[in-house]
Design an enzyme around this catalytic site. Structure first.
Site, short mmCIF file in Angstrom:
data_model
loop_
_atom_site.label_atom_id
_atom_site.label_comp_id
_atom_site.label_asym_id
_atom_site.label_seq_id
_atom_site.Cartn_x
_atom_site.Cartn_y
_atom_site.Cartn_z
N TYR A 177 0.78 -1.24 0.00
CA TYR A 177 0.00 0.00 0.00
C TYR A 177 0.81 1.29 0.00
O TYR A 177 0.38 2.27 -0.63
CB TYR A 177 -1.10 -0.03 1.09
CG TYR A 177 -2.36 -0.62 0.50
CD1 TYR A 177 -2.70 -1.94 0.71
CD2 TYR A 177 -3.15 0.13 -0.37
CE1 TYR A 177 -3.82 -2.49 0.11
CE2 TYR A 177 -4.26 -0.41 -0.99
CZ TYR A 177 -4.59 -1.72 -0.75
OH TYR A 177 -5.68 -2.27 -1.36
N LEU B 161 -8.12 -0.75 4.41
CA LEU B 161 -8.91 -1.91 4.87
C LEU B 161 -10.30 -1.83 4.23
O LEU B 161 -11.33 -1.66 4.91
CB LEU B 161 -8.99 -1.91 6.40
CG LEU B 161 -7.62 -2.04 7.10
CD1 LEU B 161 -7.79 -1.86 8.61
CD2 LEU B 161 -6.95 -3.39 6.80
N HIS B 162 -10.31 -1.98 2.90
CA HIS B 162 -11.54 -1.76 2.11
C HIS B 162 -12.76 -2.43 2.76
O HIS B 162 -13.80 -1.81 2.95
CB HIS B 162 -11.39 -2.38 0.71
CG HIS B 162 -10.23 -1.91 -0.07
ND1 HIS B 162 -10.26 -0.79 -0.87
CD2 HIS B 162 -8.99 -2.43 -0.21
CE1 HIS B 162 -9.09 -0.65 -1.48
NE2 HIS B 162 -8.30 -1.61 -1.09
N ASP B 163 -12.64 -3.72 3.05
CA ASP B 163 -13.81 -4.51 3.46
C ASP B 163 -14.38 -4.08 4.80
O ASP B 163 -15.59 -4.24 5.04
CB ASP B 163 -13.45 -6.00 3.48
CG ASP B 163 -13.10 -6.53 2.10
OD1 ASP B 163 -12.35 -7.51 2.01
OD2 ASP B 163 -13.58 -5.94 1.11
#
Ligand code: RIB
Ligand code: CA
Length: 322
Positions: free
Chosen positions: A230, A241-243
């Site tokens: 990243y 931490l997309h999710d």
């Protein structure tokens, strides 16, 4: 009454944080986890999901494995370069072995069982490719009425992360994504990379999580591959931490601000395959020619209190809301 939640997932480092966020929170009733190919192959995503639930002390949550590949065209590559070859920076084997067996049924069958048994609408949070969800809605339309809403991590309004215009979950199975986002009527919330990137967490947040206790420290210990990738993707020392952003909305409706837009998904085989075409043109400008509007309609998450969201996730992962 706690929201009943099913997570469909391809762990995956950010999936790991999202599963833990739900598994450790008393304010949501995590009734099942289904797995799908994506970041890494299905066998790895499935054992990772089971181990992560064991880590969180949740062997009560059933896990069933789903699609091992997209509906139509094969997925050209995985995201192992972001998540590591086992999906968890090579650390999956350090997690506790699950004491609960994998369900003897497939993911779609478990989804049907859980939805049919539910006495109130269930939220489904797909945080990987949408193959299982497309199969569920195509083969079992009767369960539509048991789904309150589908909160999806996926898509990009102004950019992609896997191609210049496509986000990984949608790009991995565009046909499945189009079925869910365009051809179905179940209320959908799409949480795109335009917002998840703004929710990136920095070294200070990561250090705070690590200090919350053994589960937080273990989760941080899974981020090696992410912490290599990243900074190159973002140009700064942070990770996305997309999710967790999508699961936070699934758990706490309204934590994200959404706007409703027409949408389409490019299922062609050209360079824009997997692009989510979110139509932000003024609706009144095209009333006479509806055919030029995108055919589907979804709520798109466009904003949030960034520090409030990061705090919600940190508190949830610390176990302070058990
Ligand atoms: O583009 C980000 C999404 O793709 C996340 O769900 C991540 O886990 C990967 O699956
Ligand atoms: Ca994922």
């Amino acid at each position: 009454m706690d929201t009943k939640l099913i997570i469909d997932t391809d762990p995956g480092i950010d999936d790991a944080f999202a599963i833990a966020l739900a598994a450790l929170s008393a304010e949501v009733d995590l009734i099942g986890v289904t797995t799908v190919f994506g970041n890494v192959p299905l066998a790895s995503t499935t054992v990772n999901a089971r181990r992560l639930l064991q880590l969180c002390g949740r062997p009560d949550v059933p896990v069933a494995a789903g699609a091992e590949r997209p509906l139509v065209h094969p997925q050209p590559f995985t995201a192992a370069y972001v998540h590591g070859s086992d999906g968890l920076s090579g650390k999956s084997g350090t997690l506790p072995e699950p004491t609960r067996e994998l369900e003897p049924v497939d993911a779609v069958s478990l989804l049907v069982q859980l939805l049919e048994a539910a006495d109130e609408p269930v939220t489904i949070a797909p945080i990987g490719p949408l193959t299982n969800i497309a199969l569920l809605l195509a083969a079992h339309p009767h369960v539509r009425s048991k789904i309150g809403r589908i909160v999806i991590m996926g898509g990009g309004v102004t950019f992609g992360n896997t191609t210049p215009v496509a986000e990984f979950n949608i790009w991995s199975d565009p046909e499945a994504a189009r079925r869910v986002l365009v051809e179905e009527t179940v209320p959908c919330v799409l949480v795109p990379v335009d917002l998840t990137h703004r929710c990136a967490v920095d070294a200070d947040w990561i250090a705070k999580l690590s200090a919350t206790g053994p589960i937080g420290a273990t989760l941080v210990g899974l981020t090696g591959s992410y912490q290599k990738h990243y900074p190159k993707a973002l140009g700064r020392q942070a990770m996305v931490l997309h999710d967790t952003v999508a699961v936070a909305e699934a758990m706490s409706q309204g934590i994200l601000r959404t706007e409703t837009f027409p949408i389409d998904v490019d299922c062609g085989l050209g360079p824009s395959r997997g692009q989510t075409l979110v139509d932000r043109r003024p609706a009144t400008a095209h009333e006479e020619s509806p055919e030029v509007r995108s055919p589907g309609t979804v709520e798109v998450a466009v904003d949030t209190d960034l520090d409030g969201l990061r705090g919600f996730v940190l508190d949830g992962l610390s176990g302070s809301r058990r």
